[in-house]
Design an enzyme around this catalytic site. Sequence first.
Site, PDB file in Angstrom:
ATOM      1  N   LYS A  86     -43.500   6.531 -15.160  1.00  0.00           N
ATOM      2  CA  LYS A  86     -44.575   7.378 -15.687  1.00  0.00           C
ATOM      3  C   LYS A  86     -44.880   7.026 -17.138  1.00  0.00           C
ATOM      4  O   LYS A  86     -46.039   6.874 -17.524  1.00  0.00           O
ATOM      5  CB  LYS A  86     -44.111   8.837 -15.548  1.00  0.00           C
ATOM      6  CG  LYS A  86     -45.024   9.879 -16.142  1.00  0.00           C
ATOM      7  CD  LYS A  86     -44.701  11.240 -15.578  1.00  0.00           C
ATOM      8  CE  LYS A  86     -43.712  12.051 -16.393  1.00  0.00           C
ATOM      9  NZ  LYS A  86     -44.227  12.503 -17.690  1.00  0.00           N
ATOM     10  N   ARG A 135     -48.847   4.506 -20.955  1.00  0.00           N
ATOM     11  CA  ARG A 135     -49.131   3.622 -22.103  1.00  0.00           C
ATOM     12  C   ARG A 135     -50.012   2.450 -21.679  1.00  0.00           C
ATOM     13  O   ARG A 135     -50.931   2.074 -22.404  1.00  0.00           O
ATOM     14  CB  ARG A 135     -47.820   3.155 -22.719  1.00  0.00           C
ATOM     15  CG  ARG A 135     -47.125   4.292 -23.480  1.00  0.00           C
ATOM     16  CD  ARG A 135     -45.653   4.057 -23.607  1.00  0.00           C
ATOM     17  NE  ARG A 135     -45.004   5.002 -24.508  1.00  0.00           N
ATOM     18  CZ  ARG A 135     -44.459   6.172 -24.116  1.00  0.00           C
ATOM     19  NH1 ARG A 135     -44.495   6.532 -22.842  1.00  0.00           N
ATOM     20  NH2 ARG A 135     -43.867   6.960 -25.002  1.00  0.00           N
ATOM     21  N   GLY A 188     -47.991  16.411 -21.261  1.00  0.00           N
ATOM     22  CA  GLY A 188     -47.803  16.370 -22.715  1.00  0.00           C
ATOM     23  C   GLY A 188     -47.976  14.961 -23.259  1.00  0.00           C
ATOM     24  O   GLY A 188     -48.523  14.760 -24.343  1.00  0.00           O
ATOM     25  N   ARG A 200     -47.207  24.360 -24.953  1.00  0.00           N
ATOM     26  CA  ARG A 200     -46.282  23.400 -25.582  1.00  0.00           C
ATOM     27  C   ARG A 200     -46.708  23.076 -27.016  1.00  0.00           C
ATOM     28  O   ARG A 200     -47.894  23.077 -27.340  1.00  0.00           O
ATOM     29  CB  ARG A 200     -46.178  22.145 -24.709  1.00  0.00           C
ATOM     30  CG  ARG A 200     -45.601  22.505 -23.346  1.00  0.00           C
ATOM     31  CD  ARG A 200     -45.456  21.330 -22.454  1.00  0.00           C
ATOM     32  NE  ARG A 200     -44.504  20.367 -22.996  1.00  0.00           N
ATOM     33  CZ  ARG A 200     -44.303  19.174 -22.474  1.00  0.00           C
ATOM     34  NH1 ARG A 200     -44.990  18.791 -21.416  1.00  0.00           N
ATOM     35  NH2 ARG A 200     -43.430  18.363 -23.009  1.00  0.00           N
ATOM     36  N   SER A 239     -38.916  12.511 -30.823  1.00  0.00           N
ATOM     37  CA  SER A 239     -40.014  12.552 -29.859  1.00  0.00           C
ATOM     38  C   SER A 239     -40.733  11.211 -29.804  1.00  0.00           C
ATOM     39  O   SER A 239     -41.392  10.802 -30.763  1.00  0.00           O
ATOM     40  CB  SER A 239     -41.012  13.654 -30.208  1.00  0.00           C
ATOM     41  OG  SER A 239     -42.190  13.487 -29.432  1.00  0.00           O
ATOM     42  N   GLN A 242     -43.224  10.706 -27.991  1.00  0.00           N
ATOM     43  CA  GLN A 242     -44.661  10.996 -27.919  1.00  0.00           C
ATOM     44  C   GLN A 242     -45.259  11.085 -29.316  1.00  0.00           C
ATOM     45  O   GLN A 242     -46.352  10.577 -29.572  1.00  0.00           O
ATOM     46  CB  GLN A 242     -44.901  12.292 -27.144  1.00  0.00           C
ATOM     47  CG  GLN A 242     -44.507  12.168 -25.680  1.00  0.00           C
ATOM     48  CD  GLN A 242     -44.587  13.472 -24.921  1.00  0.00           C
ATOM     49  OE1 GLN A 242     -44.942  14.510 -25.482  1.00  0.00           O
ATOM     50  NE2 GLN A 242     -44.262  13.432 -23.639  1.00  0.00           N
ATOM     51  N   ASP A 252     -34.936  13.799 -20.087  1.00  0.00           N
ATOM     52  CA  ASP A 252     -35.577  14.134 -18.812  1.00  0.00           C
ATOM     53  C   ASP A 252     -34.583  14.177 -17.650  1.00  0.00           C
ATOM     54  O   ASP A 252     -34.897  14.698 -16.585  1.00  0.00           O
ATOM     55  CB  ASP A 252     -36.694  13.133 -18.495  1.00  0.00           C
ATOM     56  CG  ASP A 252     -37.863  13.267 -19.464  1.00  0.00           C
ATOM     57  OD1 ASP A 252     -38.006  14.333 -20.086  1.00  0.00           O
ATOM     58  OD2 ASP A 252     -38.639  12.304 -19.597  1.00  0.00           O
ATOM     59  N   LYS A 258     -40.253  21.785 -22.898  1.00  0.00           N
ATOM     60  CA  LYS A 258     -40.811  20.832 -21.924  1.00  0.00           C
ATOM     61  C   LYS A 258     -41.785  21.595 -21.016  1.00  0.00           C
ATOM     62  O   LYS A 258     -42.274  22.641 -21.377  1.00  0.00           O
ATOM     63  CB  LYS A 258     -39.684  20.165 -21.132  1.00  0.00           C
ATOM     64  CG  LYS A 258     -38.773  19.295 -21.994  1.00  0.00           C
ATOM     65  CD  LYS A 258     -39.499  18.078 -22.524  1.00  0.00           C
ATOM     66  CE  LYS A 258     -38.626  17.215 -23.392  1.00  0.00           C
ATOM     67  NZ  LYS A 258     -39.389  16.162 -24.070  1.00  0.00           N
ATOM     68  N   ARG A 282     -36.406  24.438 -19.875  1.00  0.00           N
ATOM     69  CA  ARG A 282     -35.511  23.866 -18.860  1.00  0.00           C
ATOM     70  C   ARG A 282     -34.068  24.354 -18.987  1.00  0.00           C
ATOM     71  O   ARG A 282     -33.330  24.350 -18.003  1.00  0.00           O
ATOM     72  CB  ARG A 282     -35.576  22.328 -18.900  1.00  0.00           C
ATOM     73  CG  ARG A 282     -36.894  21.812 -18.343  1.00  0.00           C
ATOM     74  CD  ARG A 282     -37.011  20.305 -18.334  1.00  0.00           C
ATOM     75  NE  ARG A 282     -38.230  19.912 -17.634  1.00  0.00           N
ATOM     76  CZ  ARG A 282     -38.826  18.730 -17.751  1.00  0.00           C
ATOM     77  NH1 ARG A 282     -38.302  17.802 -18.537  1.00  0.00           N
ATOM     78  NH2 ARG A 282     -39.914  18.460 -17.076  1.00  0.00           N
TER      79      ARG A 282
HETATM   80  C1  S3P Z   1     -41.920  10.863 -23.068  1.00  0.00           C
HETATM   81  C2  S3P Z   1     -41.131  11.347 -24.058  1.00  0.00           C
HETATM   82  C3  S3P Z   1     -40.323  12.566 -23.910  1.00  0.00           C
HETATM   83  C4  S3P Z   1     -40.105  12.904 -22.446  1.00  0.00           C
HETATM   84  C5  S3P Z   1     -41.392  12.872 -21.681  1.00  0.00           C
HETATM   85  C6  S3P Z   1     -42.005  11.499 -21.738  1.00  0.00           C
HETATM   86  C7  S3P Z   1     -42.694   9.637 -23.316  1.00  0.00           C
HETATM   87  O1  S3P Z   1     -41.001  13.634 -24.536  1.00  0.00           O
HETATM   88  O2  S3P Z   1     -39.500  14.156 -22.314  1.00  0.00           O
HETATM   89  O3  S3P Z   1     -41.160  13.216 -20.326  1.00  0.00           O
HETATM   90  O4  S3P Z   1     -43.157   9.010 -22.345  1.00  0.00           O
HETATM   91  O5  S3P Z   1     -42.823   9.272 -24.487  1.00  0.00           O
HETATM   92  P1  S3P Z   1     -40.906  13.914 -26.124  1.00  0.00           P
HETATM   93  O6  S3P Z   1     -41.584  12.825 -26.839  1.00  0.00           O
HETATM   94  O7  S3P Z   1     -41.589  15.242 -26.300  1.00  0.00           O
HETATM   95  O8  S3P Z   1     -39.443  13.992 -26.390  1.00  0.00           O
END
Ligand code: S3P
Length: 433
Positions: free
Chosen positions: A26, A31, A98, A126, A169, A171, A319, A346, A350
């Site tokens: 995923k 990306r 997210g 979130r 993070s 993200q 995760d 999340k 969780r």
């Molecule tokens: C992800 C980063 C994580 C993860 C999410 C996917 C990513 O989140 O929990 O399922 O693909 O960069 P965070 O960046 O909020 O930690």
Amino acid sequence: MSTAVHERLVRPARNIIGSLRLPGCKGISHRYAMLGAFADGTSRFTNFSTGADCASTLVCMADLGAKVNRSGPGSVEVTGVAGRVTPPTHPLDCGNSGSTMRMISGLLAPQTGRFTLVGDTSLSRRPMERIRKPLEAMGARLTLTDGHAPLMIDGGPLRAIDYTTPVPSAQVKSCVLFAGLQTAGITIVREETRTRDHSELALRAFGATLTRTSDSVSITGPQSLHAIDAAVPGDLSSASFFLCAAALFPGSSLVLDSIGLNPTRAGLLDVLTALGAHVAVLNIEEKHAELVGAVQISAPPEGLGSTEVSGALAAQLIDELPVLAAIAPFTSGGIRIRGARELRVKESDRIALVAKNLRAMGAEVAEFDDGLDVPGGQSLHGAQIDSGGDHRIAMAFSVAALRATGDTLIHGADSAAISFPEFFDLLDQVAER
Ligand code: S3P
């Protein structure tokens, strides 16, 4: 609407045997979709994630002017906008994702125009302040609703920053890097705890140059991207449910082919090994700098031992923690999880939902602000599971249900489709009953 389709009965299993190939990661699919949509030319992806989250990303990128063609299961062609998106007249719908909302915000903030991003009820709860801060420091304007989505970006040319992420993070790191890609000067992201580096590897695959140290990534903008052809590695987080299931049954034997083994993601294999499972990694290859290989697992005859997951490992495994906690009662010495406060923000809280559902199955568990203690040597009985509409909770407790006495009813089981629509069918394929 009937609720029946949202529920799934999971029966106990006698063993886990077989061999599976899983849909694409995923995180990498998001990306590749975003950068392919932003690049010049047509990118072709195979084994692209079949989950609803990555479909949300594809729809957003199409709304921004990219041409997206799903030519078969897992095959996606994306013709990019060569660095200039078209602001849509309607909000971009990020669904439950997210990753979509946070990473696309970084791509859009340097683009001239106004963009509104919305999500479902869970995503709208979130925290988005974490992306507003760096993007505003770069000169963009973000309007949030109480710190959450809906969010509005008034974008335009930005200035480079040197930013230290306040929470681990990937993200947030990716959001800043995607903005830095389009911004004159050197943008630096520093992180105390190293998070997954899919964005760094994907940026390089699409032709960008960046510099990495042990705790920072720098990108000098502006840079343009070119299209690529890529096969997405199988999703390790999806694999985690099957690996944990196999770890529960002495005599099990499972092989998962072509799984993404990026070292910033693969901590689960070490944890399962520490618990006593026999894990082997075979046929390692590199695809656009992402490691891919087969994972073979069998459970130890004496059962699983005990372990602790905390600090940097907790961030890396974030995760996979729900499913680890869900199998912990079946270990001999239990599993202790700390340093995982992020689990509370999340798709659901969780920590709270894992504790609630373990208790529903008859287990003893202690809940902490940043983790859980799940003692070992416990047995579970079938129960009604509240997934909270969270895909990873639904799948984690389907795994625990395999070793429970009696049947377990998973409420909100359809949420598995967020990341892994094939989950229940594949589970039935390898679970001997
Ligand atoms: C992800 C980063 C994580 C993860 C999410 C996917 C990513 O989140 O929990 O399922 O693909 O960069 P965070 O960046 O909020 O930690």
